[in-house]
Design an enzyme around this catalytic site. Structure first.
Site, PDB file in Angstrom:
ATOM      1  N   ARG A 109       0.820  -0.940  -0.078  1.00  0.00           N
ATOM      2  CA  ARG A 109      -0.067   0.064   0.061  1.00  0.00           C
ATOM      3  C   ARG A 109       0.899   1.231  -0.062  1.00  0.00           C
ATOM      4  NH1 ARG A 109      -3.274  -2.823   3.659  1.00  0.00           N
ATOM      5  NH2 ARG A 109      -4.965  -4.039   2.649  1.00  0.00           N
ATOM      6  N   LYS A 131       2.489  11.412 -11.492  1.00  0.00           N
ATOM      7  CA  LYS A 131       1.785  10.775 -12.172  1.00  0.00           C
ATOM      8  C   LYS A 131       2.710   9.473 -12.280  1.00  0.00           C
ATOM      9  CE  LYS A 131      -1.026  13.652 -15.203  1.00  0.00           C
ATOM     10  NZ  LYS A 131      -1.483  14.189 -16.571  1.00  0.00           N
ATOM     11  N   GLU A 173       8.952  19.522 -24.483  1.00  0.00           N
ATOM     12  CA  GLU A 173       8.111  19.501 -23.020  1.00  0.00           C
ATOM     13  C   GLU A 173       8.640  21.029 -22.599  1.00  0.00           C
ATOM     14  OE1 GLU A 173       5.448  18.037 -22.303  1.00  0.00           O
ATOM     15  OE2 GLU A 173       5.449  15.960 -23.129  1.00  0.00           O
ATOM     16  N   LYS A 213       6.303  23.564 -14.292  1.00  0.00           N
ATOM     17  CA  LYS A 213       5.407  22.442 -13.962  1.00  0.00           C
ATOM     18  C   LYS A 213       5.022  22.284 -12.318  1.00  0.00           C
ATOM     19  CE  LYS A 213       4.487  17.666 -14.561  1.00  0.00           C
ATOM     20  NZ  LYS A 213       4.454  16.422 -15.221  1.00  0.00           N
ATOM     21  N   GLU A 223      -5.405  17.165 -11.698  1.00  0.00           N
ATOM     22  CA  GLU A 223      -5.865  17.346 -13.131  1.00  0.00           C
ATOM     23  C   GLU A 223      -7.437  17.649 -13.307  1.00  0.00           C
ATOM     24  OE1 GLU A 223      -3.188  15.699 -16.087  1.00  0.00           O
ATOM     25  OE2 GLU A 223      -4.825  15.691 -17.632  1.00  0.00           O
ATOM     26  N   ARG A 227      -4.083  22.017 -14.315  1.00  0.00           N
ATOM     27  CA  ARG A 227      -2.984  20.979 -14.902  1.00  0.00           C
ATOM     28  C   ARG A 227      -3.309  20.681 -16.143  1.00  0.00           C
ATOM     29  NH1 ARG A 227      -0.110  16.080 -11.246  1.00  0.00           N
ATOM     30  NH2 ARG A 227       1.403  15.458 -12.933  1.00  0.00           N
ATOM     31  N   ASN A 231      -1.155  19.767 -21.058  1.00  0.00           N
ATOM     32  CA  ASN A 231      -1.787  19.104 -22.113  1.00  0.00           C
ATOM     33  C   ASN A 231      -1.331  19.783 -23.524  1.00  0.00           C
ATOM     34  OD1 ASN A 231      -2.222  16.753 -20.581  1.00  0.00           O
ATOM     35  ND2 ASN A 231      -4.387  17.440 -20.199  1.00  0.00           N
ATOM     36  N   HIS A 234      -0.700  18.103 -26.765  1.00  0.00           N
ATOM     37  CA  HIS A 234      -0.924  16.446 -26.577  1.00  0.00           C
ATOM     38  C   HIS A 234      -2.074  15.924 -27.330  1.00  0.00           C
ATOM     39  CE1 HIS A 234       2.502  17.151 -23.919  1.00  0.00           C
ATOM     40  NE2 HIS A 234       2.458  16.067 -23.527  1.00  0.00           N
ATOM     41  N   HIS A 238      -0.495  13.199 -29.755  1.00  0.00           N
ATOM     42  CA  HIS A 238      -0.743  11.688 -29.143  1.00  0.00           C
ATOM     43  C   HIS A 238      -1.192  10.852 -30.501  1.00  0.00           C
ATOM     44  CE1 HIS A 238      -1.073  12.132 -24.524  1.00  0.00           C
ATOM     45  NE2 HIS A 238       0.266  11.934 -24.768  1.00  0.00           N
ATOM     46  N   HIS A 253       8.302  10.673 -28.185  1.00  0.00           N
ATOM     47  CA  HIS A 253       6.974  11.772 -27.429  1.00  0.00           C
ATOM     48  C   HIS A 253       7.010  13.126 -27.687  1.00  0.00           C
ATOM     49  CE1 HIS A 253       3.729  12.681 -24.987  1.00  0.00           C
ATOM     50  NE2 HIS A 253       4.625  13.322 -24.269  1.00  0.00           N
TER      51      HIS A 253
HETATM   52  N1  GLY Z   1       2.660  15.370 -18.498  1.00  0.00           N
HETATM   53  C1  GLY Z   1       1.727  16.030 -18.014  1.00  0.00           C
HETATM   54  C2  GLY Z   1       1.389  16.161 -16.659  1.00  0.00           C
HETATM   55  O1  GLY Z   1       2.160  15.557 -15.891  1.00  0.00           O
HETATM   56  O2  GLY Z   1       0.160  16.425 -16.093  1.00  0.00           O
END
Ligand code: GLY
Length: 351
Positions: A109, A131, A173, A213, A223, A227, A231, A234, A238, A253
């Site tokens: 956990r 993330k 990025e 960031k 998000e 946040r 994107n 993207h 993508h 990417h």
């Molecule tokens: N890569 C975009 C984010 O971390 O929200």
């Protein structure tokens, strides 16, 4: 989510020693892939030996960002005697920090972990912001969790041995961070000479990029709102990335994001009045450094279909982040199929 400590190192070994001495743990685990095992693990020597760390090695690249690899890492932690008080160091690019972060977030956990990103993309994006996850069922990052590393140790020394394509991929990025933040930083990024890198200057730009960031993530860790600014580029990016994969010639990417930025800035200009001089400056930089993605109008339907499957969509609508100007963000913007085809036309016309 609590706050994540980010250290941009002057001296990597000294910073690592300092961070390790500030975290209580009973057993140390180090996750590397086959590249970072050879190139980066030696840089930890003399610092971690006293802890007799268990080294967990996984295959490199997105193809290994799987449930099977995750299961190997869980097994390695379990067989190595990890407890809830153990610590995992993730040493690698975004694949290692995403998968290792998820392994740590879920093992018993949740155990503590430190990210040591070794690529530019991981430094300014993947390893920062919480993330974590793996690919599943043919979909990228389909399974995951928000989980913050105890610390992200950023040493731009790793970039000296990074290949040009991966450097450019991460830089895309950074360019995105410039566009969503302020004109000064954006202009600085366009002026930076990527053909003959000044690593001292790059370190300052990386630190600034991470700050941008972090500020966004701090406002909206899960998000729900701002946040989504991250994107930018993207939605179309993508789709380019997926089409390239389907055609059997994958692209990095950041390249797909850079090409996506061209389309989405164009639409920002049409829809929200993003200044055309800034559009053209950005497009010229991207075309000069990232080349072009080769497609024609027979691919439009497929690209559109790929965008309809984007996990950022809400209520069945394709979701874009656009800009009114550099630093002036408009999230949750929709575009019709015709608008999307027009963005793709613009991309091809600028070739
Ligand atoms: N890569 C975009 C984010 O971390 O929200």
């Amino acid at each position: 989510m609590s706050v994540q400590k980010i250290v941009v190192c002057e001296d990597f070994r000294e910073s690592l020693s300092g961070v390790l001495s500030g975290i209580p743990y009973d057993r140390l685990f180090v996750l590397v892939d086959e590249h970072t095992s050879a190139c980066c693990l030696p840089l930890l020597s003399g610092i971690v030996e006293a802890d007799a760390p268990v080294v967990l090695r996984i295959g490199a690249g997105d193809a290994h960002k799987t449930l099977e690899t995750l299961s190997q890492v869980w097994a390695g932690l379990s067989n190595g005697g990890a407890s809830r008080h153990s610590l995992l160091l993730n040493v690698g690019g975004g694949m290692v920090t995403d998968l290792g972060g998820f392994a740590a977030a879920t093992f018993k956990r949740g155990i503590r972990f430190i990210n040591i990103p070794t690529t530019l993309l991981a430094m300014v994006d993947a390893a920062v912001g919480g993330k974590t996850g793996i690919n599943f069922n043919g979909l990228k990052n389909e399974i995951g969790a928000f989980a913050l590393a105890d610390c992200v140790l950023v040493s731009t020394e790793f970039l000296r041995t990074l290949d040009r394509e991966n450097l450019f991929s991460g830089y895309a990025e950074m360019l995105k961070h410039g566009l969503i933040s302020d004109e000064k930083h954006w202009a600085e990024l366009l002026r930076f000479d990527l053909s003959s890198v000044d690593y001292g200057q790059l370190k300052d730009l990386v630190a600034q990029s991470i700050r941008i960031k972090e500020e966004v993530v701090a406002q909206d860790p899960h998000e729900q709102g701002i946040r989504k600014a991250l994107n930018l580029g993207h939605t179309v990016g993508h789709a380019f990335e997926s089409l390239a994969l389907e055609r059997g010639c994958p692209v990095l990417h950041g390249y797909a994001v850079a090409w996506g930025i061209i389309c989405e800035l164009y639409y920002s200009a049409v829809r929200l009045g993003f200044p055309t001089d800034r559009l053209h400056q950005t497009v010229s930089f991207i075309k000069a450094h990232y080349g072009t993605f080769d497609f024609d109008c027979t691919h439009y339907e497929r690209l559109y279909e790929l965008m309809t499957h984007d996990k950022k969509n809400e209520a069945g609508r394709i979701n874009f982040t656009l800009l009114r100007n550099v630093g002036d963000i408009a999230i949750n913007q929709q575009a019709t199929k015709e608008d999307i085809f027009e963005m793709l036309d613009f991309y091809r016309e600028t070739n």
